[in-house]
Design a protein around this motif. Structure first.
Motif, PDB file in Angstrom:
ATOM      1  N   ASN A 279       0.822  -1.208   0.000  1.00  0.00           N
ATOM      2  CA  ASN A 279       0.000   0.000   0.000  1.00  0.00           C
ATOM      3  C   ASN A 279       0.859   1.261   0.000  1.00  0.00           C
ATOM      4  O   ASN A 279       0.525   2.264  -0.668  1.00  0.00           O
ATOM      5  N   ARG A 282       2.025   1.740  -3.471  1.00  0.00           N
ATOM      6  CA  ARG A 282       0.958   2.194  -4.373  1.00  0.00           C
ATOM      7  C   ARG A 282       0.647   3.673  -4.167  1.00  0.00           C
ATOM      8  O   ARG A 282       0.351   4.397  -5.107  1.00  0.00           O
ATOM      9  N   ARG A 283       0.738   4.153  -2.906  1.00  0.00           N
ATOM     10  CA  ARG A 283       0.357   5.546  -2.640  1.00  0.00           C
ATOM     11  C   ARG A 283       1.513   6.536  -2.863  1.00  0.00           C
ATOM     12  O   ARG A 283       1.344   7.552  -3.533  1.00  0.00           O
TER      13      ARG A 283
END
Length: 491
Positions: A279, A282-283
């Motif tokens: 995550n 991805r961010r």
């Protein structure tokens, strides 16, 4: 084929009833056959005694006097009543005296007489002679004759032959009537036996039906137990066996649930770490090397951890499916020296501060019953544990020595030791002490795998440890050609 399928579907009660009835019928028919043979033999003996008495009476009267008898005599009435023939002939075969019952005809009597030759002169001339010379069928039925003949001498010095021919029809008719009676009785007994056996079998199977009903009502998970107190001894043993099986099922179910829970717990942590770093990537990690570099590194580490965990689980699963592992040629002094030297060198690369000693004492022909790769797999895990729990400047000793029919291999250290309350659980799957959990290393499967491997080679493994003094793991393995290690732990 269709009959065979029906036979396969037949109940135990039906099978017992059918085969017990068949056996009863066989026994009765055999008894009937033996009885009829015995009855006929006994009746024939009785008939022979009667004919011997007749012959003795006739000879007592005298052959010359018998030759002068008129046809209408008491003997004539006797022959008519008994369906027999009394015949006296001279040496030329001419009939001097003859009376016969109504069943006989002159032609039949002549034919019978022709089949009974005159006895030859000599010491056996006056001895009685038995024979079954003739059988015939007429309008009245089937007839069989028993003949008794004996040579006689007349007062004028000539000789002749006295014969008695008796029908065996009464014996045969009595036997047939007796057989009919026995067959009717046999049929009645078989029918009564079948009815009685059905009642007895149904009553005998009632306890089994109750037991089967109780089994069908029992559930596996923390199941109740069968408690029928008034069962026969055989079914009581079956009840105990079923209860023991249910106990083992409950234990296995508990172990399975604990295994699944522990495996899920071990898998959850690395998966959560991987998901968290994914995550982040991805961010924010697309253009920020300060984010994606540690994230990728941690993901790779956790994937490696998952890979090791999966490999250990597969190893345990494979070991659970076999009772024994192939030994091959085993491992001797030279191979053991080489293996220990490699383990020492590898350990010193990782922990150069430790003092590592190796010692191997096997006889020239002694070979330990384990494959080298399997032994290395076990020792690598044990040495790794020793290195992780031994402080700087400590020591580790690898020793192997031969003892009678076994070899003792040990890995010792002077590390932190294992608490007394943890020691009984060190070989359980996924079990880890407080120190191992704090470090976050391993999944608690290493010693479980080691125990499985050693036991599959017919050996034993156990741990001796004291907090602050160190730990020793001992493996006792048989030598090649020796029996399995028996008995309890060596202390």
């Amino acid at each position: 084929m269709r009959w065979g399928k029906r036979a396969l579907r037949r109940s135990i009660e039906g099978t017992l009833l059918i085969w017990s009835t068949v056996w009863c019928a066989v026994v009765l028919f055999l008894f009937t056959a033996v009885f009829m043979v015995s009855y006929e033999a006994t009746s024939l003996v009785g008939q022979k005694r009667i004919m011997e008495l007749e012959m003795a009476t006739l000879l007592g009267q005298g052959a010359d006097r018998l030759a002068e008898e008129a046809v209408t005599t008491t003997w004539d009435r006797y022959a008519a009543a008994t369906d027999s023939v009394i015949r006296l002939t001279d040496a030329q075969g001419d009939v001097l005296f003859q009376i016969m019952g109504p069943v006989f005809t002159a032609a039949v009597v002549d034919d019978i007489a022709a089949r009974v030759p005159m006895p030859a002169q000599g010491p056996n001339f006056t001895k009685p002679h038995w024979s079954n010379p003739y059988a015939w069928r007429d309008a009245t039925g089937y007839h069989r004759v028993l003949a008794l003949t004996e040579g006689v001498r007349f007062e004028n010095g000539s000789y002749g032959q006295l014969s008695i021919f008796a029908l065996l029809d009464p014996i045969r008719q009595a036997g047939l009537h007796m057989l009919e009676v026995f067959l009717v009785l046999d049929a009645a007994v078989i029918a009564l036996f079948a009815v009685g056996m059905r009642v007895l079998i149904e009553r005998g199977f009632r306890p089994l039906a109750r037991l089967m009903g109780g089994i069908q009502q029992v559930e596996w998970r923390k199941a109740g137990r069968l408690t029928f107190p008034d069962l026969p001894p055989e079914l009581m043993q079956l009840q105990e066996s079923v209860n023991q099986m249910l106990d083992r099922i409950d234990v296995a179910m508990d172990e399975q649930r604990r295994f699944v829970a522990d495996a899920s717990h071990e898998l959850r942590t690395p998966l959560a770490i991987i998901a968290g770093h994914a995550n982040l990537l991805r961010r924010w990690g697309k253009d920020n090397p300060h984010v994606w570099e540690p994230a990728v590194r941690n993901i790779v580490l956790e994937v490696g951890r998952l890979q090791r965990l999966v490999d250990e689980l597969l190893a345990l699963s494979n070991l659970d499916q076999v009772d024994e592992l192939p030994v091959g040629g085993g491992i001797g002094q030279e191979e053991m020296d080489e293996l220990f030297a490699r383990l020492r060198d590898d350990a010193l690369v990782l922990r150069p501060d430790l003092e590592i000693e190796v010692s191997v004492h096997l006889t020239r022909g002694g070979r330990v019953a384990i494959q080298p790769d399997r032994l290395r797999q076990v020792l690598v895990g044990l040495v790794d544990n020793a290195m992780r729990h031994t402080p700087e400047g400590g020591w580790i000793r690898l020793m192997a020595r031969e003892e009678a029919t076994t070899a003792r291999i040990s890995v010792s250290d002077n590390g932190e030791g294992i608490p007394e309350d943890v020691l009984p659980h060190v070989f359980e799957r996924f079990y880890r002490g407080e120190a191992a959990r704090r470090e976050g290393q391993g999944a608690g499967l290493g010693l479980a795998i080691s125990k499985q491997v050693i036991e599959r080679y017919g050996g034993q493994i156990y741990v001796r440890s004291a907090v602050g003094k160190g730990t020793t793991v001992v493996m006792v393995l048989p030598l090649v050609g020796q029996e399995r290690v028996l008995g309890g732990r060596d202390t």
